[in-house]
Design an enzyme around this catalytic site. Structure first.
Site, short mmCIF file in Angstrom:
data_model
loop_
_atom_site.label_atom_id
_atom_site.label_comp_id
_atom_site.label_asym_id
_atom_site.label_seq_id
_atom_site.Cartn_x
_atom_site.Cartn_y
_atom_site.Cartn_z
N GLU A 241 0.80 -1.23 0.00
CA GLU A 241 0.00 0.00 0.00
C GLU A 241 0.83 1.28 0.00
O GLU A 241 0.52 2.21 0.74
CB GLU A 241 -0.93 0.01 1.23
CG GLU A 241 -1.88 -1.15 1.27
CD GLU A 241 -2.65 -1.25 2.59
OE1 GLU A 241 -3.85 -1.56 2.53
OE2 GLU A 241 -2.06 -1.02 3.66
C1 TNX Z 1 -4.28 -4.06 4.87
S1 TNX Z 1 -2.59 -6.32 4.33
C2 TNX Z 1 -2.97 -3.82 5.29
C3 TNX Z 1 -2.72 -3.42 6.68
C4 TNX Z 1 -3.99 -3.28 7.46
C5 TNX Z 1 -4.95 -4.38 7.11
C6 TNX Z 1 -6.21 -4.37 7.92
C7 TNX Z 1 -1.56 -5.34 4.14
C8 TNX Z 1 -0.35 -5.84 3.57
N1 TNX Z 1 -1.86 -4.08 4.54
O1 TNX Z 1 -1.97 -2.25 6.72
O2 TNX Z 1 -3.68 -3.32 8.83
O3 TNX Z 1 -5.28 -4.28 5.76
O4 TNX Z 1 -7.00 -5.48 7.65
#
Ligand code: TNX
Length: 538
Positions: free
Chosen positions: A342
């Protein structure tokens, strides 16, 4: 050399003599009611269980012996003895030469048998007079004693003899894991969890043969591990958490304590420093790291994707080199996780450039890089590992590069997803994951990823909505028990109807361990302090 071989041969001989002596001693035979080893509630389900319908009486005349002079074996024996003591208040001596009468033995034996074709494989032969556990390695022996622990009844039978006896069904178990990597992740960044909390999680996971704990040590809301060359990371970046409480961090000594505790449970710790996004806490501590042009402030919310490191500054890579060097030096396991998820405010080409540079740093410090699935867009080595959480496309990119993939699909394995709309904690952006949905899928055939590219399965527990161990346990248990079976047992050996019954019978263990599990109404819990209604009332 010769002397040690002799001592070893002699002591193996004397153990054999002891077994024969016990077998001859007919009067110590106790008339147990018939048993069925195949009906024990083992999780994960072993490869083969062949019952012989008698019983081994665990009692105060039982002793543990282990192959001498092979590293780790006597410790595994002691571990078993300690767990028996904690559960039954029964003293079982390990490798003792005292004159106390011994009628039955548990022998934990190093064996080079070719049948045991993996370091974690083991065989258990349980007869009326002895339990023999064979394994190539102490790690295999450790997995084997978890199975044995699961066969010890909660209640003793006090009608068979003068002493209390816990009958263990006889038979043979042959076992070996389907995947060598069976993990869970704990996010200690959104909310901090103490060393004691992490140790309890390790205890519980290892009972179910999970062998990897991934610690998400940094995020926008907090930096949780001491870096001696950059002290403000924890002084400033560790001072808060989601919701505005005090946060916290592990000193390097704390981290070493976790690593050592995990090692005693044959569990690998994977440290993660999430970059180039999810880095607000680091940039507040050292603003030169920031690549989005804003002056950062401490962040206590739950948004994602707004922070990034400056990927074109040499000083940023000098900083990362220090961080990876210091953490790698106190991490015996082979992996270093760089996050990579992300990074919404990092330009695509900057992201790829960053991942490629950081991969080299990880390798320089002797580790194999793991990253969330996005890292597969960069030009990286086949030795690096991609952790699939959401993008099938990225998984395919990783496969094309010949990389190994860890399966953590959010809609199946995210422990922070709510069970259903009534769940007290958790999110549901990926799915609601009731206990059956968590279990009923096939990692071996997921999204067309070839079996040879699958390293294993990992269930991440993100902590935006949980801030203490009770809440952690509510989300992790019972689902993580299902992931242990999904990654250890073969497809042929997995079946929801059978799992459901075995899971229901974990209640006495979970209660004894004071685990505040979610008493899902899908399971007919054997005995539970928490009813479904109680757990869901607020
Ligand atoms: C996505 S999964 C994220 C996390 C969040 C999570 C909450 C991922 C690699 N990144 O930063 O905590 O969703 O479900």
């Amino acid at each position: 050399m010769f002397k040690s071989m002799m001592t070893r041969t002699l002591s193996v001989l004397s153990v054999c003599a002891l077994i024969v002596a016990c077998q001859k001693e007919e009067k110590s035979r106790i008339n147990f009611p018939p048993t069925d080893l195949a009906k024990e509630n083992f999780i994960p389900k072993p490869l083969k269980v062949i019952p012989t319908n008698q019983a081994f009486g665990l009692d105060r005349f039982t002793a543990i012996y282990t192959t001498p002079n092979v590293e780790g074996f006597s410790e595994v024996g002691q571990f078993l003895s300690d767990k028996i003591k904690a559960q039954l208040d029964l003293d079982v001596l390990v490798n003792s030469d005292s004159d106390e009468p011994v009628e039955r033995i548990i022998y934990i034996n190093q064996s080079d048998s070719l049948e045991l074709d993996s370091p974690e494989g083991y065989q258990l032969y349980i007869t009326q007079d002895s339990v023999i556990l064979n394994s190539n390695t102490a790690e295999g022996a450790f997995r084997g004693i978890q199975t044995l622990r699961q066969a010890i009844p909660e209640e003793s039978n006090d009608t068979l003899a003068e002493q209390r006896i816990w009958p263990i069904p006889t038979g043979k178990i042959i076992d070996n894991p389907n995947f060598g990597f069976r993990g869970s992740m704990l996010d200690v960044a959104r909310h901090f969890f103490s060393v004691e909390d992490v140790k309890k999680y390790i205890d519980l996971l290892s009972y179910y043969k999970i062998n990897v704990l991934h610690l998400h040590l940094s995020d926008d809301q907090g930096w949780r591990i001491e870096i001696k060359s950059w002290p403000k990371l924890t002084e400033i970046g560790g001072s808060t958490e989601v919701g505005g409480e005090a946060g916290g961090f592990y000193t390097q000594e704390d981290y070493k304590e976790i690593v050592a505790y995990a090692a005693k449970h044959y569990m690998t710790i994977i440290p993660e420093i999430d970059m180039p996004g999810h880095t607000n806490a680091a940039s507040v501590s050292y603003p030169f790291l920031n690549g989005n042009g804003k002056t950062p402030k401490l962040y206590e919310g739950t948004r994602v994707g707004f922070s990034t490191f400056d990927t074109r500054k040499d000083t940023v890579y000098a900083f990362i080199d220090d961080v990876i060097r210091e953490i790698s030096a106190i991490t015996p396991g082979p992996y270093f996780h760089i996050g990579g998820d992300e990074s919404h405010v990092t330009k695509k080409k900057d992201f790829n450039y960053f991942v490629e540079k950081v991969e080299k740093i990880v390798q320089k410090h002797g580790k194999r890089m793991i990253g969330w699935d996005e890292i597969a867009t960069a030009n990286i080595d086949s030795t690096s590992i991609s952790q699939y959480w959401s993008s099938g496309d990225n998984a395919q990119k990783a496969v094309k590069k010949g990389m190994q993939v860890i399966l953590s699909p959010a809609k199946k394995t995210y422990l922070d997803m709510q069970y259903d709309s009534l769940s007290k904690h958790g999110l549901h952006w990926a799915a609601y994951i009731p206990v059956d949905s968590a279990y009923v899928w096939t990692p071996e055939e997921y999204e067309g990823i070839p079996m040879e590219n699958i390293l294993g399965v990992e269930a991440p527990l993100w902590s935006e909505t949980i801030s203490n161990i009770d809440e952690l346990e509510y989300l992790a248990f019972p689902r993580v028990i299902g992931y242990s079976e999904l990654s250890w047992s073969t497809k042929e050996n997995r079946d929801w109807e059978s799992f459901k019954v075995r899971l229901a019978n974990q209640a006495p263990y979970l209660d004894r361990m004071d685990v505040k599990y979610y008493a899902s109404p899908l399971i007919d819990w054997k005995k539970s302090r928490y009813t479904y209604e109680e757990i869901n009332k607020d």
